[in-house]
Scaffold this motif. Structure first.
Motif, PDB file in Angstrom:
ATOM      1  N   GLN A   1      35.510  36.208  45.480  1.00 23.79           N
ATOM      2  CA  GLN A   1      34.926  35.534  45.475  1.00 23.79           C
ATOM      3  C   GLN A   1      35.782  34.151  45.412  1.00 23.79           C
ATOM      4  O   GLN A   1      35.478  33.001  46.078  1.00 23.79           O
TER       5      GLN A   1
ATOM      6  N   LEU B   1      39.115  34.528  35.002  1.00 22.64           N
ATOM      7  CA  LEU B   1      37.845  35.189  34.927  1.00 22.64           C
ATOM      8  C   LEU B   1      39.074  37.152  34.742  1.00 22.64           C
ATOM      9  O   LEU B   1      38.425  37.598  33.925  1.00 22.64           O
TER      10      LEU B   1
ATOM     11  N   ARG C   1      35.649  44.942  39.002  1.00 23.32           N
ATOM     12  CA  ARG C   1      35.216  43.547  38.604  1.00 23.32           C
ATOM     13  C   ARG C   1      36.822  42.600  39.238  1.00 23.32           C
ATOM     14  O   ARG C   1      36.516  41.211  40.068  1.00 23.32           O
TER      15      ARG C   1
ATOM     16  N   GLU D   1      39.192  39.993  31.497  1.00 25.75           N
ATOM     17  CA  GLU D   1      39.223  40.834  31.622  1.00 25.75           C
ATOM     18  C   GLU D   1      40.052  41.625  31.319  1.00 25.75           C
ATOM     19  O   GLU D   1      39.991  42.614  30.502  1.00 25.75           O
TER      20      GLU D   1
ATOM     21  N   MET E   1      31.008  32.835  39.523  1.00 21.18           N
ATOM     22  CA  MET E   1      31.961  32.203  39.325  1.00 21.18           C
ATOM     23  C   MET E   1      31.379  31.224  38.946  1.00 21.18           C
ATOM     24  O   MET E   1      31.708  30.658  39.815  1.00 21.18           O
TER      25      MET E   1
ATOM     26  N   ALA F   1      38.880  31.857  39.017  1.00 17.15           N
ATOM     27  CA  ALA F   1      39.433  33.374  39.889  1.00 17.15           C
ATOM     28  C   ALA F   1      40.082  33.946  38.373  1.00 17.15           C
ATOM     29  O   ALA F   1      40.072  34.844  37.569  1.00 17.15           O
TER      30      ALA F   1
ATOM     31  N   HIS G   1      36.054  39.211  41.707  1.00 16.77           N
ATOM     32  CA  HIS G   1      36.529  38.066  40.992  1.00 16.77           C
ATOM     33  C   HIS G   1      37.812  37.170  42.252  1.00 16.77           C
ATOM     34  O   HIS G   1      37.568  36.502  42.495  1.00 16.77           O
TER      35      HIS G   1
END
Length: 139
Positions: A126, A10, A119, A14, A1, A7, A123
């Protein structure tokens, strides 16, 4: 990231990718298991209301799965007169919901969702590590 990407950004990317990859997907969202919205790509609906409803769906589906001896909940697919609602667990603390029309390619959705969930979980993890998102107990 990267520092420029949260997040939420991201995860939203997705979700948009899922809409592009699966025919008939109208939108999707990620929420915590207790009904708080994480990110959404749902046009024309109130996402915070949908997040609460999805959390309720998750809770009932988990109870039904456990009560019938089917193990841990993974997914549920509901078909209405105007399309589909699919709910998929992301670990124990989050859920992705997908809204689709009658033309939604359910097989392709199931194919794409495994990698998408991995995924999204990454995210979220993270973000927790960088302390820019949910608290660790929310995952």
């Amino acid at each position: 990231m990267t520092p420029q990407q949260s997040a939420e950004q991201l995860i939203r990317a997705e979700l948009r990718l899922l809409r592009d990859q699966v025919k008939g997907v109208h939108g999707s969202m990620v929420a915590t298991s207790d009904g708080f919205m994480v990110a959404e790509d749902i046009p024309d609906l109130e996402p915070t209301r949908i997040a609460a409803i999805i959390a309720t769906t998750l809770g009932l589906a988990r109870q039904a799965t456990e009560a019938t001896g089917r193990g841990r909940f993974r997914e549920t697919l509901t078909r209405g007169s105007d399309g589909y609602l699919a709910v998929f667990a992301i670990g124990e603390k989050a859920v992705v919901a997908v809204l689709g029309g009658d033309d939604m390619n359910v097989g392709m959705l199931h194919y794409q969702i495994r990698d998408l969930n991995k995924r999204i979980a990454h995210h979220m993890e993270q973000a927790v590590r960088s302390r820019k998102f949910l608290a660790p107990e929310d995952l």
